[in-house]
Write an enzyme that holds these catalytic residues in place. Structure first.
Site, mmCIF file in Angstrom:
data_model
loop_
_atom_site.group_PDB
_atom_site.id
_atom_site.type_symbol
_atom_site.label_atom_id
_atom_site.label_comp_id
_atom_site.label_asym_id
_atom_site.label_seq_id
_atom_site.Cartn_x
_atom_site.Cartn_y
_atom_site.Cartn_z
ATOM 1 N N HIS A 382 70.633 -13.499 49.777
ATOM 2 C CA HIS A 382 70.823 -12.783 48.436
ATOM 3 C C HIS A 382 72.325 -12.659 48.049
ATOM 4 C CE1 HIS A 382 66.844 -11.234 47.614
ATOM 5 N NE2 HIS A 382 66.805 -11.104 48.972
ATOM 6 N N LYS A 573 74.357 0.184 37.949
ATOM 7 C CA LYS A 573 74.422 -0.726 39.099
ATOM 8 C C LYS A 573 75.243 -0.362 40.264
ATOM 9 C CE LYS A 573 74.875 -4.161 36.366
ATOM 10 N NZ LYS A 573 73.900 -5.191 36.688
ATOM 11 N N ARG A 574 75.044 -0.744 41.270
ATOM 12 C CA ARG A 574 76.211 -0.447 42.430
ATOM 13 C C ARG A 574 77.490 -0.771 41.870
ATOM 14 N NH1 ARG A 574 77.461 -4.034 46.614
ATOM 15 N NH2 ARG A 574 75.746 -5.466 45.742
ATOM 16 N N LYS A 579 80.869 -6.787 40.059
ATOM 17 C CA LYS A 579 80.080 -6.401 38.995
ATOM 18 C C LYS A 579 81.044 -5.965 37.735
ATOM 19 C CE LYS A 579 76.382 -5.184 42.081
ATOM 20 N NZ LYS A 579 75.224 -6.388 41.608
ATOM 21 N N THR A 681 68.619 -8.054 38.927
ATOM 22 C CA THR A 681 67.091 -7.691 38.489
ATOM 23 C C THR A 681 67.295 -6.623 37.293
ATOM 24 O OG1 THR A 681 66.866 -6.196 40.313
ATOM 25 C CG2 THR A 681 66.038 -8.343 40.561
ATOM 26 N N LYS A 685 64.688 -5.735 33.971
ATOM 27 C CA LYS A 685 64.131 -4.550 33.466
ATOM 28 C C LYS A 685 64.529 -4.132 31.975
ATOM 29 C CE LYS A 685 64.695 -3.002 38.258
ATOM 30 N NZ LYS A 685 65.654 -2.415 39.308
#
Length: 841
Positions: A382, A573-574, A579, A681, A685
């Site tokens: 991952h 998100k984290r 990111k 992911t 969504k």
């Protein structure tokens, strides 16, 4: 020497039939039956009466009412799975981010309407009961939520798959924001119990730690190994039912809780040393006390390895127990009937543990055991971040898991012999591929152990899988190219559309029917409706209803008012540098600078929402949260921004919050540095719920853009190849100097505009942006990000055009269901046959 598992004094189920204990008739599924059972559980199980007004007890009574209906289906499903000819799969994951179970159970049982009618008839608010349930936050982010979606889809596809994880007493920490700083508070999600789980003490497993090994010979002269003088822990299973959608199937998620082998040392207690008498119990229970301890210290590393081994050992012993109950010690068909999917590197110690159990406990020779292991283990990677591929010091293995270390050394020696035969004399390759990384402090490379011990290795998006075989795992790909494959992730549309987005669900069902709930590809039928003005109007109404709900959540949790008519620009998100929440807030500062300069012609009102948790020890990520909050405070308190720009940081981002966020989002921020995000992911969504994506060509963004078309995706930034090439000559300071918008943003940051009473607070962040070695290349993508944001703002001003793009995003999202992902896993890796529950007698 520790006792064997067979010596555990545990309850067990007798195989003797008793006609008097046959199951009662099936429970009715109408509102009256739900109401009657609810009153029964409320009064006689929970001991409440009409004078009690606590929503906790009404929630618990409803959960038990639903669980009893799950139970009868659960039993028939497991009886069907246990038929001798069925192959089964086991999904091992240290994270299962399940969120709340009540709504999912209602939906998948087909009871949503009946439950609402029953609760209304009793004068109760269903929404209040739903909100009472704590999130089961047994995961840090996407990895754990993906595992939860996988479980839902396997049950819906009627695949015999059991999930194995850990029952953490404290889940992902509760995030508080104080003066803009992240504070962590324990998340004791089990404080009031968990009505969904079922303790199964009869299947408790003993797990060994410490001690040493000794060799002995049997009567034939064959040498064996014993692992002795160990400090043992008991792993007690708690089972949670995972219902498929309206198909009668209920799969199992089995979570292990660590307990001591003895409650306390009675001699110590009688001597007056109470703390010492319970020390062993406390040490054992610490293993599953907290989700993922901070592993920056040696104690943290040891505890995390203990967690991973407890999961692997208890789960494998549980599977072998079930096998031997039917086949005794005959393992000739074991690989044909069983497969283990390892969710990232965390459970990969299972490779060595299965070898230990087969060789040491069940008497197989090495070659036979290795043949079984290599044909039952499958590994999902991952991450593209080398630092995220777990490595454990050999010295820690030697003290904590000495027998496992011996087995790993043997696996490595045999593997390196194979490599040497393939590439004679290539010492550099041997060093690169060795499971043991040599050095002053030798390390066990867990990802390499997983690859060597598995018949399948997959990435989770097309780009991710490509970069794995071209980069991190290139040597292994050259040796075994047939082992590597891609399985693009997905999400379950049942939770992420049917449950959490009722306005859209009603519109879809009215328009194309409800077949999309199990066949998401049916959303393709929506595409022609994008051109129908009447349908666009209804789409807009559904979206606005969801935006009002999201605005209420933001106001409740942050005090910031969002206008539902503005563009809702969301990144949740984290919090991690790759990111690039930092890039997002730099753009927000750019917008603010434009407002202050009076540059507001053709302005698109925008509400920016950012949320996510930073790991407690990740100081720069926590500083980015502080920057976001400082910028938000300045902007929201400036009268010049009224009606133009609002910014909020949502504290304690969690599954139940996302259930409100993704239906109400217009623009989804998926802006990681290209080549860093394995899949993502959240992007799926948002897409399913009609949001448009602004993003880089990274992870599953590529496949999302391919599915919906380039005209309906706001692309920006360097590609993964361009990022790699630019690293050789990256000069962010020249980029900043030559880009006026970025210069103005940096001037505001460096002047202390957002931290006038905290001088130098953001120096580390400023330095990271200007650092030529910045791995995230924030400055390099800024100008193109601004351009893409301007395109998004312009598109939003044309409401009808935006609505068309929104509809087409949902219409193109069918590929991104975990139903498709699980079908791909099954076709290419597991090769299971769907199994229907056995009919009731």
């Amino acid at each position: 020497m520790s006792r064997s598992q067979d010596e555990l004094d545990l309850p067990h189920c007798s195989p003797v039939s008793n006609e008097h204990l046959q199951d009662p008739p099936p429970q009715a599924m109408d509102a009256d039956a739900v109401s009657e059972d609810f009153r029964h559980y409320y009064s006689y199980h929970l001991g409440r009466d009409k004078s009690c007004v606590s929503s906790h007890y009404t929630y618990a009574a409803l959960a038990l009412t639903l669980r009893s209906r799950l139970m009868e289906r659960w039993k028939q499903t497991q009886l069907a799975y246990d038929q001798p000819d069925n192959k089964q799969a086991y999904y091992l994951s240290l994270e299962f981010l399940m969120g709340r179970s009540l709504g999912n159970a209602m939906l998948n049982l087909g009871l949503s309407k009946a439950v609402r009618e029953a609760m209304t008839g009793l004068g109760l608010q269903l929404e209040e009961m739903v909100e009472t349930e704590p999130d089961a936050g047994l995961g840090n982010g996407g990895l754990g939520r993906l595992a939860a979606c996988f479980m839902d889809s396997c049950a819906t596809l009627q695949l015999p798959v059991t999930g194995y994880g850990l029952r953490y007493e404290y889940g992902m920490f509760r995030q508080l924001i104080e003066d803009g700083h992240q504070l962590e508070e324990p998340d004791h999600w089990l404080r009031n119990g968990n009505p969904w789980e079922l303790e199964r003490p009869e299947y408790t497993q003993r797990v060994q730690f410490g001690g040493h090994t000794e060799r002995y010979k049997d009567h034939t002269g064959r040498t064996h190994v014993r692992w002795v003088e160990t400090s043992d822990v008991l792993a007690v299973p708690f089972d949670t039912p995972i219902p498929g959608y309206e198909n009668g199937s209920v799969n199992t998620l089995r979570l292990w809780k660590a307990t001591a082998t003895d409650e306390f040392d009675l001699d110590e207690f009688n001597a007056g040393s109470y703390p010492e008498s319970v020390a062993a119990k406390n040490a054992a229970e610490h293993i599953t006390m907290v989700l993922y301890p901070n592993d920056s210290s040696e104690n943290g590393k040891e505890l995390r390895l203990r967690q991973q081994y407890l999961l692997a050992s208890a789960s494998l012993k549980d599977v072998l127990r079930r096998w031997r109950a039917k086949h005794n010690n005959d393992f000739s068909l074991f690989a044909e009937k069983n497969v283990f999917q390892l969710n990232d590197t965390h459970p990969t110690i299972a490779v060595a543990e299965l070898m230990r159990l087969l060789v040491d406990r069940h008497g197989l020779d090495w070659d036979a055991a290795w043949e079984i292991t290599r044909n039952t283990m499958a590994y999902t990677n991952h991450t593209l971040l080398p630092e995220a591929l777990e490595r454990w010091p050999v010295r820690l293995f030697r003290s904590l898991l000495p027998r496992l270390l011996e087995i790993i050394h043997e696996i490595n020696a045999r593997f390196l012999n194979e490599v040497a035969r393939r590439w004679p004399g290539d010492a550099a390759r041997l060093r690169r591929m060795s499971i043991i990384e040599e050095g002053d402090d030798p390390q066990v490379r867990m990802a390499y152990l997983a690859i060597v011990g598995s018949f399948s290795v997959n990435g989770v998006a097309a780009l991710h899988s490509k970069l794995l075989v071209e980069g991190l795992f290139r040597d292994f790909y050259e040796l075994w190219p047939h082992h590597f494959n891609n399985k693009t992730n997905g999400v379950t549309q049942r939770r992420w559309m049917a449950w959490c987005n009722r306005p859209l669900t009603e519109l879809l069902n009215d328009t194309i029917g409800d077949g999309w709930i199990t066949e998401l590809s049916q959303l393709e039928q929506l595409a022609p409706y994008a051109e129908k003005a009447k349908f666009r109007k209804r789409w807009h109404q559904a979206k606005r209803e969801n935006k009002v709900r999201l605005a209420e959540l933001v106001a409740q949790d942050t005090g910031v008012t969002f206008d539902p008519d503005a563009l809702f620009d969301v990144q949740v998100k984290r919090i991690h540098e790759y990111k690039r929440q930092l890039l997002n807030i730099l753009h927000v500062i750019h917008l603010y600078a434009r407002i202050k300069a009076g540059d507001t012609a053709d302005w698109t009102p925008r509400c920016v929402l950012i949320g996510g948790k930073a790991a407690p020890g990740y100081l720069r990520a926590k500083l980015i949260i502080k920057l976001i909050n400082n910028v938000a405070r300045e902007i929201n308190n400036d009268p010049a921004t009224e009606g133009l720009l609002r910014v909020a940081f949502l504290p304690n981002y969690r599954v139940s919050a996302m259930e409100v966020i993704c239906p109400g989002t217009d623009l989804s921020e998926q802006i990681s540095t290209a080549g860093k995000e394995a899949s993502g992911t959240g992007n799926m969504k948002f897409m399913m719920n009609g949001a448009l994506t602004i993003g880089t060509l990274d992870g599953a963004n590529i496949e999302i853009r391919d599915a919906v078309g380039a005209d309906h995706f706001f692309l920006f930034g360097l590609t993964a190849e361009e990022v790699a090439a630019a690293r050789q000559h990256y000069d962010p300071n020249t980029i900043i100097a030559n880009e006026p918008h970025l210069t103005r943003v940096m001037d505001l940051l460096e002047s202390g505009y957002f931290n006038p009473y905290e001088p130098g607070l953001f120096a580390d962040i400023i330095g990271s942006i200007r650092d030529p070695h910045d791995p995230w290349m924030t400055a390099a993508d800024f100008a193109d990000y601004v351009r893409a944001q301007e395109s998004a703002a312009a598109a939003y001003r044309d409401r009808e055009h935006w609505l068309r793009m929104s509809i087409l995003n949902t219409a193109a999202s069918g590929f991104f269901s975990t139903d498709r992902t699980m079908a791909d896993y099954n076709t290419d890796i597991w090769r299971l046959e769907p199994v229907q529950p056995l009919p009731r007698d």
